[in-house]
Enzyme design. Structure first.
Site, short mmCIF file in Angstrom:
data_model
loop_
_atom_site.label_atom_id
_atom_site.label_comp_id
_atom_site.label_asym_id
_atom_site.label_seq_id
_atom_site.Cartn_x
_atom_site.Cartn_y
_atom_site.Cartn_z
N LYS A 54 0.80 -1.22 0.00
CA LYS A 54 0.00 0.00 0.00
C LYS A 54 0.84 1.27 0.00
O LYS A 54 0.31 2.34 -0.25
CB LYS A 54 -0.98 -0.01 1.17
CG LYS A 54 -1.98 -1.15 1.16
CD LYS A 54 -2.79 -1.29 -0.13
CE LYS A 54 -3.64 -0.11 -0.46
NZ LYS A 54 -4.75 -0.46 -1.38
N SER A 271 -3.03 -12.29 3.46
CA SER A 271 -3.41 -12.12 2.05
C SER A 271 -2.28 -12.59 1.13
O SER A 271 -2.54 -13.04 0.01
CB SER A 271 -3.78 -10.66 1.75
OG SER A 271 -2.65 -9.83 1.79
C1 LIG Z 1 -2.63 -6.99 3.51
C2 LIG Z 1 -3.29 -6.52 2.25
N1 LIG Z 1 -3.38 -7.36 1.23
C3 LIG Z 1 -3.97 -7.00 0.08
C4 LIG Z 1 -4.52 -5.76 -0.11
C5 LIG Z 1 -5.22 -5.44 -1.39
O1 LIG Z 1 -4.60 -4.50 -2.21
P1 LIG Z 1 -5.47 -3.54 -3.12
O2 LIG Z 1 -6.13 -2.55 -2.22
O3 LIG Z 1 -4.49 -2.90 -4.04
O4 LIG Z 1 -6.49 -4.36 -3.84
C6 LIG Z 1 -4.48 -4.86 0.94
C7 LIG Z 1 -5.10 -3.55 0.81
O5 LIG Z 1 -5.33 -2.84 1.76
C8 LIG Z 1 -3.83 -5.25 2.16
O6 LIG Z 1 -3.76 -4.41 3.21
#
Ligand SMILES: Cc1ncc(COP(=O)(O)O)c(C=O)c1O
Length: 316
Positions: A54, A271
């Protein structure tokens, strides 16, 4: 003044992006010889100064806001965020000198709360029952009530979010794979990572298969990701860009996180573990069809902010 030494703010901005691309070996042993024709590569986004992917979107949003003069001179940045974007804004606000106010559900991990407090951001807590959508509604209400005090950055609608990945993440993947990437897999939160990277990769090679990944239900433990069917859909999200979508089970992501730590020495966030599990699914499909593949995925952050979660202790 020593002119060869740079100020902190610009140094932080320069350190965002150009993250390592790591070859994840030994994940496809169960596929035998077919698995040997397939590589899974992960972008180590924890190498960004704020510790997550981010930083890319936040720095693009902040640069644009500074250029347009909508933050600074006392006017602050306001947004809704479940954590990582908030950490990135808070870091940049402290380094570049503008106030940061963040709306977020009060059940975000204790580690995240500590990071935000350490960077001195102002936090407005919302009900955990309302999830990230409750935080979005709160931020909208606050900016409507005090438009002169806040610039509502709105990462879910801000075009700079996906553009950051169009300009940086995709170009890095193309360069680091020497143009050999065949598949791109990324989780959907705001969808900025997937949208921006996919748009540019498809320009560079229309044959690249781009697959989104999201939680398989509204109630899930995949922090940072959104179940689009039941969430407020981000304005920047265009599902027609994806060649396919993978629904991810939280338990599979937890199990993958444990496996990466215990067998590979790689402690990643939830994630990121979900992204690796999705990449393995794609690899299995390609191996089944007898095809070679270079599958690139995004590892949004490391495990440090999730260490108080209990799933690490389970045996598999
Ligand atoms: C830990 C984590 N993984 C994945 C994402 C997803 O990314 P995006 O917002 O670009 O879809 C985020 C977004 O906040 C995140 O904090």
């Amino acid at each position: 003044m020593i002119t060869t030494v740079k100020p902190l703010g610009s140094t932080l901005m320069e350190r965002i992006g150009n993250t390592p691309l790591i070859r994840l070996e030994g994940l496809l042993a169960h596929l035998g010889e077919a698995g040997q024709e397939i590589q899974i590569l992960g972008k180590a986004e924890w190498a960004n100064p704020g510790g997550s992917v981010k930083d890319r979107a936040a720095s693009a949003i902040v640069s644009d806001a500074l250029k347009r003069g909508v933050i600074g001179n006392g006017k602050g940045l306001l947004d809704a965020t479940s954590g990582n974007t908030g950490i990135a804004y808070a870091m940049l606000g402290a380094a570049l000198g503008f106030p940061v106010t963040l709306c977020m559900p009060s059940n975000v991990s204790p580690e995240r709360k500590k990071y935000l407090a350490a960077y001195g951001a102002e936090i407005v807590w919302t009900s955990p029952a309302d999830g990230s959508d409750g935080a979005i509604r709160k931020a909208r209400a606050m900016s409507a009530a005090e438009p002169d005090r806040y610039y509502y950055a709105d990462q879910y609608s801000n075009e700079e979010n996906w553009r950051a990945h169009y300009r940086t993440t995709a170009e890095e993947i193309w360069r680091q794979t020497e143009g050999q990437v065949t598949h791109f897999v990324a989780g959907l939160g705001t969808s900025g990572t997937f949208m921006g990277t996919t748009r540019r990769l498809k320009e560079l090679n229309p044959a690249v298969q781009c697959l989104s990944m999201q939680p398989d239900s509204a109630f899930n433990g995949l922090e940072g990701l959104k179940h689009m069917a039941t969430a407020i859909v981000p304005k920047i999200y265009d599902p027609s860009l994806a060649d396919g979508n993978i629904d991810m089970d939280t338990e599979v992501a937890y199990k993958t996180a444990r496996m990466l730590g215990r067998r590979h020495g790689l402690l990643v966030g939830i994630s990121a573990a979900a992204a690796v599990a999705a990449a393995v699914e794609v690899a299995e499909r390609e191996a089944g069809a007898g095809r070679e593949a270079v599958i690139v995925t995004i590892l949004p952050d490391a495990a440090e902010k999730y260490m108080s979660d209990r799933f690490w202790q389970e045996q598999d």
